[in-house]
Design a protein around this motif. Structure first.
Motif, PDB file in Angstrom:
ATOM      1  N   CYS A 142      93.814  65.391   7.747  1.00  0.00           N
ATOM      2  CA  CYS A 142      94.578  66.089   6.706  1.00  0.00           C
ATOM      3  C   CYS A 142      94.771  67.556   7.057  1.00  0.00           C
ATOM      4  N   CYS A 145      94.763  69.950   2.839  1.00  0.00           N
ATOM      5  CA  CYS A 145      93.635  70.347   1.986  1.00  0.00           C
ATOM      6  C   CYS A 145      92.682  71.314   2.690  1.00  0.00           C
ATOM      7  N   CYS A 148      89.312  67.975   2.326  1.00  0.00           N
ATOM      8  CA  CYS A 148      90.127  66.839   1.871  1.00  0.00           C
ATOM      9  C   CYS A 148      89.272  65.823   1.117  1.00  0.00           C
ATOM     10  N   CYS A 177      95.124  63.177  -2.008  1.00  0.00           N
ATOM     11  CA  CYS A 177      94.518  62.393  -0.917  1.00  0.00           C
ATOM     12  C   CYS A 177      93.431  61.466  -1.460  1.00  0.00           C
TER      13      CYS A 177
HETATM   14 ZN   LIG Z   1      93.847  65.892   2.123  1.00  0.00          ZN
END
Ligand SMILES: [Zn+2]
Ligand SMILES: [Mg+2]
Length: 234
Positions: A142, A145, A148, A177
């Motif tokens: 990810c 973020c 995440c 997510c």
């Molecule tokens: Zn994420």
């Protein structure tokens, strides 16, 4: 053969455990509203959470005392303490997963006698009138973020040999997510919009009394006696 299922509940903090978004309010207050110019880009995914937090922190120049004094106004969801007891009584793991900062989360939990809860968040501290931010959690894939939540849920599952039932409770875009990853979702506000747009099943809730009622109904906890004895109006 009996198979044991470990139920794990992952809870967002800002706007979920805390009724209001503490991180946003904190930066809004101490940047005199200048952080608002970042929010549209962040919501649209053009600005990562890490960059957003670092830019917000750079707008703050104030004493530690003023910051903690400001934090004292924030209240937790009234149903949360009894929800914590309900989870404990049923051997359900309850983790706070936040893409905000650990110092205000831990401060507000401690003030509500919930300092024992496990918190997974970005790290923040006040030093020489500045908010210093670090990112102790690494994201494998990810890029959006800071920490995440989806990856944290996946890590939990990988670290537990038994079957894991993951439940996520949240209210915002920083929960996207996690909503893609968890088995069961409780959503309100922006997370409700996200789930609707992306065709993800979820339970709508307003507070932790609603969540407690629903997990009893789903059979994830076998009795609601404890919650009731703690004042939950189930
Ligand atoms: Zn994420
Ligand atoms: Mg939130």
């Amino acid at each position: 053969m009996m198979t044991t299922v470990q139920t794990a509940i992952f809870c967002d903090f800002d706007g979920t455990v805390a009724r209001r978004d503490v991180g946003y309010s904190l930066f809004h207050h101490f940047s005199s509203g200048r952080n608002d110019e970042l929010i549209p880009d962040w919501k649209a995914g053009r600005l990562s959470t890490r960059n957003c937090l670092l830019q917000e922190a750079a707008m703050v120049n104030t004493t530690e005392e003023e910051i903690y004094c400001f934090l004292d106004q924030f209240e937790l969801d009234k149903g949360f303490p009894s929800f914590v007891n309900l989870c404990q009584a049923h051997n359900i793991d309850l983790l706070i997963v936040s893409d905000g900062l650990d110092f205000y989360i831990k401060y507000l939990l401690r003030r509500n006698n919930l300092g024992h809860l496990h918190v997974i968040a970005n790290s923040g501290r006040v030093e020489n009138d500045r908010v210093i931010i670090e990112f102790p959690y690494r994201n494998r894939t990810c890029r959006k973020c800071g920490s995440c939540k989806g990856e944290r849920i996946r890590e939990y599952r990988n670290n537990h040999p038994q079957e894991v039932r993951s439940i996520f409770i949240g209210d915002g875009y920083s929960d996207a997510c996690a909503a893609d990853e968890a088995d069961v979702i409780f959503a309100k506000k922006d997370l409700e919009k996200y789930c609707t747009v992306h065709d993800i099943d979820f339970y709508r809730y307003n507070d932790f009394y609603d969540v407690a009622r629903q997990i009893v109904e789903l059979g994830y906890v076998i009795s609601d006696k404890l919650a009731r004895s703690n004042g939950a109006d189930l």
